[in-house]
Every structure is written in C-alpha cells, then in structure tokens.
Design a protein around this motif. Structure first.
Motif, PDB file in Angstrom:
ATOM      1  N   PHE A   1      -8.335  -4.961  -6.361  1.00  0.00           N
ATOM      2  CA  PHE A   1      -9.625  -4.291  -7.893  1.00  0.00           C
ATOM      3  C   PHE A   1      -9.681  -5.826  -7.666  1.00  0.00           C
ATOM      4  O   PHE A   1     -11.121  -6.367  -7.620  1.00  0.00           O
ATOM      5  N   LEU A   2      -9.173  -6.541  -7.699  1.00  0.00           N
ATOM      6  CA  LEU A   2      -9.496  -8.087  -7.714  1.00  0.00           C
ATOM      7  C   LEU A   2     -10.437  -9.134  -6.651  1.00  0.00           C
ATOM      8  O   LEU A   2     -10.620 -10.061  -7.123  1.00  0.00           O
ATOM      9  N   LYS A   3     -10.242  -9.249  -5.348  1.00  0.00           N
ATOM     10  CA  LYS A   3     -10.864  -8.919  -4.652  1.00  0.00           C
ATOM     11  C   LYS A   3     -12.299  -8.429  -4.249  1.00  0.00           C
ATOM     12  O   LYS A   3     -12.874  -9.095  -3.914  1.00  0.00           O
ATOM     13  N   ALA A   4     -12.241  -6.814  -4.860  1.00  0.00           N
ATOM     14  CA  ALA A   4     -13.845  -6.666  -4.804  1.00  0.00           C
ATOM     15  C   ALA A   4     -14.312  -7.009  -5.912  1.00  0.00           C
ATOM     16  O   ALA A   4     -15.475  -7.558  -5.725  1.00  0.00           O
ATOM     17  N   PHE A   5     -13.754  -7.489  -7.056  1.00  0.00           N
ATOM     18  CA  PHE A   5     -14.493  -7.917  -8.068  1.00  0.00           C
ATOM     19  C   PHE A   5     -14.788  -8.992  -8.306  1.00  0.00           C
ATOM     20  O   PHE A   5     -16.227  -9.805  -8.048  1.00  0.00           O
ATOM     21  N   SER A   6     -13.788  -9.952  -7.541  1.00  0.00           N
ATOM     22  CA  SER A   6     -14.013 -11.511  -6.990  1.00  0.00           C
ATOM     23  C   SER A   6     -15.097 -12.079  -5.787  1.00  0.00           C
ATOM     24  O   SER A   6     -15.996 -12.513  -6.209  1.00  0.00           O
ATOM     25  N   ILE A   7     -15.143 -11.149  -5.344  1.00  0.00           N
ATOM     26  CA  ILE A   7     -16.096 -11.075  -4.203  1.00  0.00           C
ATOM     27  C   ILE A   7     -17.573 -11.237  -4.417  1.00  0.00           C
ATOM     28  O   ILE A   7     -18.659 -11.127  -4.191  1.00  0.00           O
ATOM     29  N   THR A   8     -17.355  -9.457  -5.487  1.00  0.00           N
ATOM     30  CA  THR A   8     -18.850  -9.277  -6.414  1.00  0.00           C
ATOM     31  C   THR A   8     -19.470 -10.200  -7.240  1.00  0.00           C
ATOM     32  O   THR A   8     -20.679 -10.911  -7.128  1.00  0.00           O
ATOM     33  N   PHE A   9     -18.557 -10.894  -8.013  1.00  0.00           N
ATOM     34  CA  PHE A   9     -18.644 -11.686  -9.527  1.00  0.00           C
ATOM     35  C   PHE A   9     -19.505 -12.992  -8.359  1.00  0.00           C
ATOM     36  O   PHE A   9     -20.685 -13.125  -8.779  1.00  0.00           O
ATOM     37  N   PHE A  10     -18.869 -13.889  -8.104  1.00  0.00           N
ATOM     38  CA  PHE A  10     -19.433 -15.009  -7.018  1.00  0.00           C
ATOM     39  C   PHE A  10     -20.092 -14.505  -5.969  1.00  0.00           C
ATOM     40  O   PHE A  10     -21.029 -15.635  -5.965  1.00  0.00           O
TER      41      PHE A  10
ATOM     42  N   ARG B   1     -12.026   4.424  -5.239  1.00  0.00           N
ATOM     43  CA  ARG B   1     -12.011   4.363  -6.566  1.00  0.00           C
ATOM     44  C   ARG B   1     -11.752   2.873  -6.860  1.00  0.00           C
ATOM     45  O   ARG B   1     -12.972   2.456  -7.856  1.00  0.00           O
ATOM     46  N   LEU B   2     -10.883   1.348  -6.627  1.00  0.00           N
ATOM     47  CA  LEU B   2     -10.393   0.682  -6.657  1.00  0.00           C
ATOM     48  C   LEU B   2     -11.533  -0.006  -6.410  1.00  0.00           C
ATOM     49  O   LEU B   2     -11.848  -1.056  -7.054  1.00  0.00           O
ATOM     50  N   VAL B   3     -12.215   0.281  -5.191  1.00  0.00           N
ATOM     51  CA  VAL B   3     -13.183  -0.359  -4.937  1.00  0.00           C
ATOM     52  C   VAL B   3     -14.159  -0.459  -5.743  1.00  0.00           C
ATOM     53  O   VAL B   3     -15.481  -1.560  -6.374  1.00  0.00           O
ATOM     54  N   LEU B   4     -14.659   0.871  -5.897  1.00  0.00           N
ATOM     55  CA  LEU B   4     -16.341   1.131  -6.547  1.00  0.00           C
ATOM     56  C   LEU B   4     -15.380   0.168  -8.594  1.00  0.00           C
ATOM     57  O   LEU B   4     -17.052  -0.551  -8.616  1.00  0.00           O
ATOM     58  N   SER B   5     -13.812   0.501  -9.291  1.00  0.00           N
ATOM     59  CA  SER B   5     -13.648  -0.328 -10.130  1.00  0.00           C
ATOM     60  C   SER B   5     -14.421  -1.322 -10.457  1.00  0.00           C
ATOM     61  O   SER B   5     -14.558  -2.222 -11.434  1.00  0.00           O
ATOM     62  N   GLY B   6     -14.011  -2.710  -9.199  1.00  0.00           N
ATOM     63  CA  GLY B   6     -13.985  -3.844  -8.874  1.00  0.00           C
ATOM     64  C   GLY B   6     -15.688  -4.152  -8.310  1.00  0.00           C
ATOM     65  O   GLY B   6     -16.062  -4.959  -8.893  1.00  0.00           O
ATOM     66  N   CYS B   7     -16.088  -4.028  -7.992  1.00  0.00           N
ATOM     67  CA  CYS B   7     -17.312  -4.026  -7.518  1.00  0.00           C
ATOM     68  C   CYS B   7     -18.239  -4.081  -8.928  1.00  0.00           C
ATOM     69  O   CYS B   7     -18.956  -5.103  -9.355  1.00  0.00           O
ATOM     70  N   LEU B   8     -18.246  -3.232  -9.613  1.00  0.00           N
ATOM     71  CA  LEU B   8     -19.178  -2.683 -10.659  1.00  0.00           C
ATOM     72  C   LEU B   8     -18.743  -3.171 -12.012  1.00  0.00           C
ATOM     73  O   LEU B   8     -19.525  -3.693 -12.473  1.00  0.00           O
ATOM     74  N   GLY B   9     -17.016  -2.921 -12.214  1.00  0.00           N
ATOM     75  CA  GLY B   9     -17.212  -4.364 -13.653  1.00  0.00           C
ATOM     76  C   GLY B   9     -17.243  -5.747 -13.197  1.00  0.00           C
ATOM     77  O   GLY B   9     -17.697  -6.337 -13.992  1.00  0.00           O
ATOM     78  N   ALA B  10     -17.473  -5.921 -11.866  1.00  0.00           N
ATOM     79  CA  ALA B  10     -18.012  -7.480 -11.754  1.00  0.00           C
ATOM     80  C   ALA B  10     -19.342  -7.641 -11.907  1.00  0.00           C
ATOM     81  O   ALA B  10     -20.371  -7.705 -12.573  1.00  0.00           O
ATOM     82  N   LEU B  11     -20.634  -6.849 -11.716  1.00  0.00           N
ATOM     83  CA  LEU B  11     -22.082  -6.720 -12.484  1.00  0.00           C
ATOM     84  C   LEU B  11     -22.099  -6.154 -13.426  1.00  0.00           C
ATOM     85  O   LEU B  11     -23.039  -6.786 -13.790  1.00  0.00           O
TER      86      LEU B  11
END
Length: 231
Positions: free
Chosen positions: A145-154, A39-49
């Motif tokens: 969450f922040l790791k998944a978000f940042s990796i996906t965003f950048f 759930r944390l990975v999905l929310s982080g990656c999807l949030g960034a996208l």
C-alpha cells in the motif's frame, strides 16, 4: 452556484480522464496490480490521487484570496491554452506509449527483484498465517500500500494534471473540481488495476493526447470569453 458546481465538475472530470489515461502513474498502477493484491494497489494509488486532488484544489481555492481574481482568471486561461498546445505537440511528435511503459517497467523491476527473492523464501502457508495474525490497520497500511501510494503521489507531483487542477480550482467551484477529479481518478485507476496494460495497448496515446489538447483549448477559449466573477 449550481451551474458553477456542475461546470467545475464536468471540466475536472473530463480533464482528469484525458490526462491520466496512459500516464506514468496509470502504467505504474497496472504493473503493480499484476504483482500484488489489487485491493492494496487500488487503495494506495487512489488514496494518493485523492490527497493530491484535495491539496491542489485547496491551493487553487486560496489563490484568489492572495491574488486578485482577475489575474487568477487570466492565468487559468493561459494555462489552458499552454497545456492544449503542449498536449497537441506531444500527440503529433511522440510515437507512442512504448517508451514510457518500458521506463516505468524498468524502474519497478529494479525495486521488485530484491523483494521477490526475499519473498520466495517464505511459504504461502506461513504467509497466510502471518496475515491472519496481523491487525487490520497493519494489513491495510502494508508495504505494498505504501509503495503504491508513494509512487503515485510523487509521480503526480508537479504533473500537468496537478497544475491544471490548481488553475481550474482558482476559476471554478472548488467542490465541483474536487468531485470531478476524484471520480475521474477513480475511473482511471480502477481501469488500470483491472487491466491497464492490455487497455493501454488498445488505446492510442496519440489520440488521447490530441483529444486532451483539443479539450484544453476549448476550456481556454471558454475561459477567455467568459466574464470574471468578482468574489
């Protein structure tokens, strides 16, 4: 306007799905989900996208206000043809997704090993107790969450799909492009988190690249033959 909305939605959805399957961020989401709560990975990656899609569409929507719509239409057409040829070239020349997968795994492993050593020193009972004491927002905006978000965003910044989204939003209904992009990213990211690595091993990246290239060329031809709508 209704047809324009539907056209922007379908183009954005198809482009996003074919661009993101087997992409680096797809593999990153799959590998992170094997090691951390989904759930944390999905929310982080999807949030960034979602943030990336909205930003890209805003840039594309503002472009016709700064540049004549005739020129943005022609640039979008060239982008579609360029990305189509690029994708076909990748499909014919690249051997597969093994090198890209290995590259993503190596990068994530380098970050994962230090955190693993630190995590093993804490017992599961203590960890659960700490989680119960945390406020909801602290749990949600966790390091995972922040790791998944940042990796996906950048990882998506400057990517082919982002540039194509900007071009698409400059020539299509921006609401349709946003909706199609978000749904496309949601489908791909969910598939990656639920079983992306095994899914990617069953899907030929060569076929995905060729399909994406053909789709971009079709968009290019359609854009070339269509009349420019003056705003």
């Amino acid at each position: 306007m209704g047809f324009s909305l539907f056209e922007g939605f379908t183009k954005s959805l198809a482009m996003t799905v074919l661009s993101e399957i087997g992409d680096k961020t797809f593999f990153a989401a799959a590998i992170l989900a094997m090691r951390h709560p989904r759930r944390l990975v999905l929310s982080g990656c999807l949030g960034a996208l979602i943030v990336m899609t909205v930003l890209s569409v805003l840039v594309g929507w503002a472009a016709p206000n700064l540049i004549p719509r005739k020129w943005t239409h022609h640039m979008t057409t060239l982008l579609f043809f360029g990305f189509g040829i690029w994708s076909l070239w990748e499909g014919f020349t690249e051997e597969g997704d093994s090198e890209e997968l290995a590259e993503v795994e190596a990068k994530l492993n380098a970050d994962f090993k230090p955190s693993t050593a630190a995590t093993k020193t804490v017992s599961k009972a203590d960890d659960d107790l700490k989680k119960q004491r945390r406020p909801f927002l602290t749990q949600f905006f966790s390091p995972i969450f922040l790791k998944a978000f940042s990796i996906t965003f950048f990882g998506e910044w400057g990517d082919k799909s982002q540039i194509a989204t900007i071009g698409l939003a400059a020539d299509q209904n921006p609401y349709g492009v946003v909706l199609g992009g978000i749904i496309g990213h949601a489908l791909c990211t969910t598939a990656a988190v639920l079983g992306g690595k095994s899914l990617a091993s069953q899907i030929s990246e060569k076929m995905v690249a060729l399909s994406g290239g053909i789709l971009f060329l079709v968009f290019g031809v359609q854009s070339f033959l269509s009349a420019v709508e003056e705003s």
